[in-house]
Write an enzyme that holds these catalytic residues in place. Sequence first.
Site, short mmCIF file in Angstrom:
data_model
loop_
_atom_site.label_atom_id
_atom_site.label_comp_id
_atom_site.label_asym_id
_atom_site.label_seq_id
_atom_site.Cartn_x
_atom_site.Cartn_y
_atom_site.Cartn_z
N LYS A 9 -27.58 -53.69 35.58
CA LYS A 9 -27.95 -53.97 36.66
C LYS A 9 -29.26 -55.43 36.82
CE LYS A 9 -27.74 -49.32 39.58
NZ LYS A 9 -28.38 -48.60 40.53
N THR A 67 -23.92 -50.65 36.69
CA THR A 67 -24.48 -49.33 36.86
C THR A 67 -24.58 -49.60 35.38
OG1 THR A 67 -24.91 -46.76 37.02
CG2 THR A 67 -22.29 -47.94 36.05
N ASP A 91 -27.75 -49.58 47.23
CA ASP A 91 -28.55 -48.05 46.81
C ASP A 91 -29.69 -47.42 48.24
OD1 ASP A 91 -27.17 -47.17 45.22
OD2 ASP A 91 -28.78 -47.91 43.53
N ALA A 125 -33.26 -45.66 41.15
CA ALA A 125 -33.14 -44.80 42.50
C ALA A 125 -34.86 -44.91 43.79
CB ALA A 125 -32.75 -43.37 42.54
N GLY A 141 -41.03 -40.76 42.03
CA GLY A 141 -39.78 -40.95 40.79
C GLY A 141 -39.90 -42.33 41.28
P1 NDP Z 1 -34.35 -43.34 35.98
O1 NDP Z 1 -33.49 -42.67 35.52
O2 NDP Z 1 -34.62 -44.68 36.64
O3 NDP Z 1 -35.63 -42.36 36.89
C1 NDP Z 1 -35.56 -40.76 36.80
C2 NDP Z 1 -36.71 -40.56 37.48
O4 NDP Z 1 -37.02 -39.55 37.76
C3 NDP Z 1 -37.96 -41.51 36.95
O5 NDP Z 1 -39.34 -41.32 38.29
C4 NDP Z 1 -38.56 -40.38 35.96
O6 NDP Z 1 -39.92 -39.92 35.75
C5 NDP Z 1 -38.39 -39.04 36.75
N1 NDP Z 1 -37.73 -37.74 36.08
C6 NDP Z 1 -36.60 -37.35 35.20
N2 NDP Z 1 -37.01 -35.41 34.91
C7 NDP Z 1 -37.92 -35.51 35.35
C8 NDP Z 1 -38.95 -34.21 35.77
N3 NDP Z 1 -38.79 -33.76 34.58
N4 NDP Z 1 -39.94 -34.82 35.59
C9 NDP Z 1 -40.24 -35.40 36.70
N5 NDP Z 1 -40.22 -36.09 36.70
C10 NDP Z 1 -38.61 -36.32 36.53
O7 NDP Z 1 -32.91 -42.74 37.72
P2 NDP Z 1 -32.62 -43.55 38.84
O8 NDP Z 1 -33.29 -44.02 39.67
O9 NDP Z 1 -31.33 -44.46 38.46
O10 NDP Z 1 -31.96 -42.00 38.53
C11 NDP Z 1 -32.13 -41.01 39.45
C12 NDP Z 1 -31.48 -39.93 40.48
O11 NDP Z 1 -31.12 -40.41 41.89
C13 NDP Z 1 -29.88 -39.54 39.81
O12 NDP Z 1 -29.84 -38.01 39.92
C14 NDP Z 1 -28.94 -40.42 40.17
O13 NDP Z 1 -27.82 -39.95 40.21
C15 NDP Z 1 -29.01 -40.28 41.48
N6 NDP Z 1 -29.10 -41.58 42.72
C16 NDP Z 1 -28.01 -41.30 43.69
C17 NDP Z 1 -27.89 -42.55 44.29
C18 NDP Z 1 -26.78 -41.80 45.76
O14 NDP Z 1 -26.50 -42.77 46.09
N7 NDP Z 1 -27.44 -40.73 46.37
C19 NDP Z 1 -27.77 -44.01 43.74
C20 NDP Z 1 -28.29 -43.84 43.30
C21 NDP Z 1 -29.16 -42.97 41.76
P3 NDP Z 1 -40.62 -40.63 35.12
O15 NDP Z 1 -40.59 -42.13 34.85
O16 NDP Z 1 -42.01 -39.93 34.52
O17 NDP Z 1 -39.78 -41.23 33.20
#
Ligand code: NDP
Length: 286
Positions: free
Chosen positions: A71, A67, A108, A136, A132
Amino acid sequence: MGKNYRAELTGVFGDPVEGNPTGVMEEAAYQACGLNYRYITMKVTPEGFPDAMKAVKALHMKGVNLTMPHKITVLPYLDELSEAASIIGAVNTVVVREDGSLFGDNTDGKGFVHALLRSGESVSGKNIVVLGAGGAARAIAVECALAGAAFVTIINRTFSRAQELAELIRSGTKVGAKALAWNKSQDIPDGTDILINATSIGLMDDREQLPDINYETITPGMTVSDVVFNPSDTLFLQSAAAHGAKTVNGLGMLACQGARNFTLWTGMEAPLEVMIDTLKKEFGES
Ligand code: NDP
């Protein structure tokens, strides 16, 4: 031959890892199958990562999850990548094979596709919309394309990241994809079959927050899913259900991803229900 007391080791390397629930689920699965396997949640900083990867081989581990922040850094250590991992350019699961070589996968997205299938929904031929463009979102969007999605639309707050991901899907999988800028009260495009919140909005302390979309554009024919797994019944899913959509939660995705890792490391089918129940208990949901 006498009794074999040697444990097979698996685990996760990351920093921070304190809030990572995967170990509880994997250990419950090992126990349920009577396997002498362990899953250790380990703090590994970037400075310590080369030594940690040496330890994978020195300790004859079966494999590890990776993690943040490892990665991508892990890529040069690996001998072979799955198709998804090589397109995504990130690995969350390493498998040590019989000959000692290291195989990297990204489970994932497969967890997402599997959780959807368990709910009776296939991504094949479907129009997918992903909110997003982080880790993920990348894994889910690429896996949906590899699993036969008709078209993938990426909507992200930072538009350039949405564009990069859409380009990655087009070039890596040959499936059509486009990026949309995330407008205020963003409409979900007509013809959407499956909508996924792959942002971190709605996670624990943030549970009162909702992705800023026009919920009137969610229709009864849609399936709506969330990557957020704690809480599993997010406000986003509740709002989608209130507009008639079928919903699939992130807890199932996490369990299905863990199940795939289990199979990669043990060669056995995973006790998925045990893994789901364990997560529910862990999150106080049963
Ligand atoms: P990242 O930090 O890589 O990406 C976060 C994403 O969320 C980006 O696209 C970001 O946009 C967006 N974002 C965050 N805050 C906001 C906001 N206030 N308004 C709009 N967009 C927002 O995180 P991950 O992709 O690694 O993780 C995302 C989620 O997925 C987490 O909650 C994690 O726990 C969950 N997850 C769940 C899994 C499962 O098996 N269920 C597996 C892996 C992850 P921007 O690019 O503009 O910053």
